[in-house]
Design an enzyme around this catalytic site. Structure first.
Site: not given
Ligand code: AMP
Length: 221
Positions: A22, A97, A134, A167, A178
Protein backbone atom coordinates in the site's frame (compact mmCIF):
# COMPACT_ATOMS: atom_id res chain seq x y z
CA UNK A 1 0.98 13.26 -15.20
CA UNK A 2 -2.69 12.25 -15.42
CA UNK A 3 -5.34 14.97 -15.54
CA UNK A 4 -8.31 14.21 -13.30
CA UNK A 5 -11.82 15.46 -14.02
CA UNK A 6 -11.96 18.65 -11.94
CA UNK A 7 -15.77 18.53 -11.56
CA UNK A 8 -15.47 15.72 -9.06
CA UNK A 9 -13.44 15.04 -5.95
CA UNK A 10 -11.36 11.88 -6.42
CA UNK A 11 -10.92 9.67 -3.37
CA UNK A 12 -8.76 6.57 -3.66
CA UNK A 13 -8.79 3.94 -0.91
CA UNK A 14 -6.01 1.36 -0.69
CA UNK A 15 -7.00 -1.85 1.06
CA UNK A 16 -4.83 -4.86 1.74
CA UNK A 17 -3.02 -6.65 4.56
CA UNK A 18 0.19 -5.25 6.06
CA UNK A 19 2.98 -5.75 3.54
CA UNK A 20 0.70 -5.76 0.50
CA UNK A 21 2.49 -2.72 -0.94
CA UNK A 22 0.00 0.00 0.00
CA UNK A 23 2.74 2.48 0.96
CA UNK A 24 4.76 1.88 -2.23
CA UNK A 25 1.71 2.19 -4.45
CA UNK A 26 0.43 5.23 -2.57
CA UNK A 27 3.67 7.13 -3.26
CA UNK A 28 3.61 6.42 -7.00
CA UNK A 29 -0.07 7.11 -7.50
CA UNK A 30 -0.12 10.37 -5.58
CA UNK A 31 2.95 11.60 -7.48
CA UNK A 32 1.23 10.87 -10.79
CA UNK A 33 -2.11 12.33 -9.81
CA UNK A 34 -0.78 15.26 -7.74
CA UNK A 35 -3.05 14.51 -4.82
CA UNK A 36 -2.02 14.15 -1.14
CA UNK A 37 -1.02 10.77 0.24
CA UNK A 38 -2.80 10.40 3.56
CA UNK A 39 -1.46 7.57 5.66
CA UNK A 40 -3.14 7.30 9.05
CA UNK A 41 -0.20 5.16 10.23
CA UNK A 42 2.27 7.94 9.28
CA UNK A 43 0.17 10.63 10.99
CA UNK A 44 -0.05 8.49 14.13
CA UNK A 45 3.71 7.79 14.10
CA UNK A 46 4.38 11.53 13.74
CA UNK A 47 2.13 12.15 16.75
CA UNK A 48 4.11 9.59 18.74
CA UNK A 49 7.37 11.28 17.70
CA UNK A 50 6.04 14.69 18.72
CA UNK A 51 4.70 13.21 22.00
CA UNK A 52 1.22 14.71 21.48
CA UNK A 53 -1.78 13.59 23.57
CA UNK A 54 -2.99 11.58 20.57
CA UNK A 55 0.44 10.00 20.17
CA UNK A 56 0.54 8.99 23.83
CA UNK A 57 -2.86 7.33 23.54
CA UNK A 58 -2.10 5.60 20.21
CA UNK A 59 1.37 4.25 21.02
CA UNK A 60 0.31 1.34 23.19
CA UNK A 61 -2.21 0.04 20.64
CA UNK A 62 0.21 0.39 17.73
CA UNK A 63 3.15 -1.32 19.42
CA UNK A 64 0.88 -4.26 20.28
CA UNK A 65 -0.26 -4.55 16.64
CA UNK A 66 -3.83 -3.59 17.50
CA UNK A 67 -5.96 -0.85 15.98
CA UNK A 68 -6.16 2.60 17.51
CA UNK A 69 -9.78 3.26 18.65
CA UNK A 70 -12.04 4.59 15.88
CA UNK A 71 -12.91 7.82 17.70
CA UNK A 72 -9.25 8.90 17.85
CA UNK A 73 -8.57 8.06 14.21
CA UNK A 74 -11.76 9.62 12.82
CA UNK A 75 -11.19 13.09 14.29
CA UNK A 76 -7.62 13.07 13.07
CA UNK A 77 -8.54 11.88 9.57
CA UNK A 78 -11.45 14.26 8.96
CA UNK A 79 -9.38 17.21 10.13
CA UNK A 80 -6.68 16.24 7.61
CA UNK A 81 -8.93 15.67 4.58
CA UNK A 82 -10.80 18.93 5.21
CA UNK A 83 -7.68 20.92 4.38
CA UNK A 84 -7.54 22.83 1.12
CA UNK A 85 -4.93 20.56 -0.52
CA UNK A 86 -7.53 17.75 -0.55
CA UNK A 87 -10.05 19.72 -2.60
CA UNK A 88 -9.50 17.87 -5.91
CA UNK A 89 -8.89 14.57 -4.20
CA UNK A 90 -6.70 12.46 -1.95
CA UNK A 91 -5.49 8.93 -1.45
CA UNK A 92 -6.16 7.05 1.79
CA UNK A 93 -3.50 4.54 2.82
CA UNK A 94 -4.47 2.52 5.90
CA UNK A 95 -7.92 4.05 6.29
CA UNK A 96 -10.65 2.87 6.69
CA UNK A 97 -9.69 -0.19 8.70
CA UNK A 98 -13.03 -1.04 10.33
CA UNK A 99 -16.65 -1.03 9.21
CA UNK A 100 -17.52 1.92 11.53
CA UNK A 101 -14.65 3.91 9.95
CA UNK A 102 -15.96 3.12 6.44
CA UNK A 103 -19.48 4.16 7.47
CA UNK A 104 -18.18 7.42 8.94
CA UNK A 105 -16.28 8.13 5.72
CA UNK A 106 -19.43 7.48 3.72
CA UNK A 107 -21.32 10.06 5.77
CA UNK A 108 -18.50 12.53 5.38
CA UNK A 109 -18.08 12.30 1.60
CA UNK A 110 -20.09 14.72 -0.52
CA UNK A 111 -22.23 13.68 -3.48
CA UNK A 112 -19.89 14.46 -6.34
CA UNK A 113 -17.13 12.15 -5.22
CA UNK A 114 -15.48 9.62 -7.49
CA UNK A 115 -14.57 6.82 -5.09
CA UNK A 116 -12.24 4.01 -6.11
CA UNK A 117 -11.20 1.26 -3.68
CA UNK A 118 -8.23 -0.93 -4.55
CA UNK A 119 -7.82 -4.28 -2.84
CA UNK A 120 -4.21 -5.52 -3.01
CA UNK A 121 -3.85 -9.26 -2.44
CA UNK A 122 -0.65 -11.08 -1.39
CA UNK A 123 0.12 -14.49 0.08
CA UNK A 124 1.17 -14.85 3.74
CA UNK A 125 4.70 -15.96 2.70
CA UNK A 126 5.29 -12.77 0.77
CA UNK A 127 3.84 -10.66 3.58
CA UNK A 128 6.29 -12.15 6.09
CA UNK A 129 9.25 -11.65 3.74
CA UNK A 130 8.33 -8.06 2.99
CA UNK A 131 7.66 -7.06 6.58
CA UNK A 132 10.46 -8.94 8.30
CA UNK A 133 12.96 -7.28 5.96
CA UNK A 134 11.45 -3.80 6.14
CA UNK A 135 13.81 -1.05 7.32
CA UNK A 136 12.18 2.35 7.75
CA UNK A 137 13.78 5.76 8.03
CA UNK A 138 12.18 7.69 10.91
CA UNK A 139 13.57 10.98 9.52
CA UNK A 140 12.20 10.99 5.94
CA UNK A 141 9.84 8.00 5.85
CA UNK A 142 11.76 6.20 3.07
CA UNK A 143 11.52 2.41 3.26
CA UNK A 144 14.22 -0.14 2.34
CA UNK A 145 14.01 -3.91 2.51
CA UNK A 146 16.95 -5.94 3.82
CA UNK A 147 16.36 -8.61 1.15
CA UNK A 148 14.52 -6.88 -1.68
CA UNK A 149 15.98 -3.36 -1.79
CA UNK A 150 18.92 -3.17 0.65
CA UNK A 151 20.58 0.20 1.26
CA UNK A 152 24.10 0.56 -0.24
CA UNK A 153 25.50 1.32 3.23
CA UNK A 154 23.99 -1.00 5.85
CA UNK A 155 21.65 0.79 8.23
CA UNK A 156 21.80 4.12 6.36
CA UNK A 157 18.89 5.64 4.47
CA UNK A 158 19.81 6.28 0.83
CA UNK A 159 17.47 9.23 0.58
CA UNK A 160 18.47 11.37 3.55
CA UNK A 161 21.42 9.61 5.22
CA UNK A 162 19.39 9.00 8.40
CA UNK A 163 19.66 5.82 10.49
CA UNK A 164 17.31 3.00 9.41
CA UNK A 165 15.31 1.03 11.97
CA UNK A 166 12.75 -1.72 12.18
CA UNK A 167 9.33 -0.35 13.14
CA UNK A 168 8.35 -1.69 16.59
CA UNK A 169 5.22 -3.22 15.02
CA UNK A 170 7.25 -4.99 12.30
CA UNK A 171 8.71 -7.48 14.81
CA UNK A 172 7.53 -11.03 13.96
CA UNK A 173 5.20 -11.57 16.96
CA UNK A 174 3.49 -8.25 16.35
CA UNK A 175 3.15 -8.95 12.61
CA UNK A 176 1.16 -12.10 13.43
CA UNK A 177 -1.19 -10.03 15.58
CA UNK A 178 -1.56 -7.41 12.82
CA UNK A 179 -2.48 -10.11 10.32
CA UNK A 180 -5.16 -11.46 12.66
CA UNK A 181 -6.49 -7.95 13.23
CA UNK A 182 -6.57 -7.40 9.46
CA UNK A 183 -8.57 -10.58 8.85
CA UNK A 184 -11.04 -9.87 11.63
CA UNK A 185 -11.55 -6.12 11.42
CA UNK A 186 -10.40 -4.89 8.00
CA UNK A 187 -11.07 -7.70 5.52
CA UNK A 188 -14.89 -7.24 5.92
CA UNK A 189 -14.42 -3.91 4.11
CA UNK A 190 -13.89 -5.84 0.87
CA UNK A 191 -17.53 -6.88 0.97
CA UNK A 192 -18.60 -3.38 2.07
CA UNK A 193 -17.02 -1.79 -1.02
CA UNK A 194 -18.03 -4.68 -3.29
CA UNK A 195 -21.66 -3.93 -2.44
CA UNK A 196 -21.05 -0.31 -3.43
CA UNK A 197 -19.57 -1.47 -6.74
CA UNK A 198 -16.37 0.57 -6.36
CA UNK A 199 -13.73 -2.04 -5.56
CA UNK A 200 -11.06 -3.55 -7.82
CA UNK A 201 -8.91 -6.48 -6.68
CA UNK A 202 -5.31 -6.52 -7.90
CA UNK A 203 -2.56 -9.11 -7.44
CA UNK A 204 -0.09 -7.24 -5.22
CA UNK A 205 2.69 -9.75 -5.95
CA UNK A 206 3.07 -8.51 -9.52
CA UNK A 207 5.80 -6.06 -10.48
CA UNK A 208 5.15 -2.87 -8.49
CA UNK A 209 5.22 -0.66 -11.62
CA UNK A 210 2.65 -2.85 -13.38
CA UNK A 211 0.43 -2.64 -10.30
CA UNK A 212 0.65 1.19 -10.27
CA UNK A 213 -0.15 1.39 -14.00
CA UNK A 214 -3.19 -0.78 -13.48
CA UNK A 215 -4.40 1.28 -10.52
CA UNK A 216 -3.90 4.54 -12.46
CA UNK A 217 -5.88 3.22 -15.41
CA UNK A 218 -8.74 2.30 -13.09
CA UNK A 219 -8.80 5.75 -11.48
CA UNK A 220 -8.62 7.62 -14.79
CA UNK A 221 -11.38 5.53 -16.37
P1 AMP B 1 0.21 1.31 9.02
O1 AMP B 1 1.37 2.22 8.92
O2 AMP B 1 -0.92 1.67 8.09
O3 AMP B 1 0.61 -0.16 8.90
O4 AMP B 1 -0.40 1.48 10.50
C1 AMP B 1 0.38 1.18 11.64
C2 AMP B 1 -0.53 1.06 12.86
O5 AMP B 1 -1.20 2.32 13.07
C3 AMP B 1 -1.64 0.05 12.75
O6 AMP B 1 -1.22 -1.26 13.07
C4 AMP B 1 -2.63 0.60 13.78
O7 AMP B 1 -2.22 0.33 15.10
C5 AMP B 1 -2.51 2.11 13.57
N1 AMP B 1 -3.48 2.57 12.54
C6 AMP B 1 -3.18 3.10 11.31
N2 AMP B 1 -4.30 3.42 10.65
C7 AMP B 1 -5.34 3.09 11.46
C8 AMP B 1 -6.75 3.15 11.34
N3 AMP B 1 -7.34 3.60 10.23
N4 AMP B 1 -7.50 2.72 12.39
C9 AMP B 1 -6.93 2.25 13.53
N5 AMP B 1 -5.61 2.15 13.70
C10 AMP B 1 -4.81 2.57 12.69
Amino acid sequence: MIELDSNEQHVVILLGPPGSGKGTQAKRITQELHIPHISTGDILRENIKQKTELGKKAKEFMNAGRLVPDALVLDMLFERVSRVDCKTGYLLDGFPRTIPQAEALDQFLKDNVHLVAINLTVSDDVIIKRISGRLSCPSCGHVHNRYLSPPKKPGVCEKCGGGLMQRPDDHPEVVQERLQVYLKQTAPLIEFYTKKGVIHTIDGEKDAFDVSDLILSLIAR
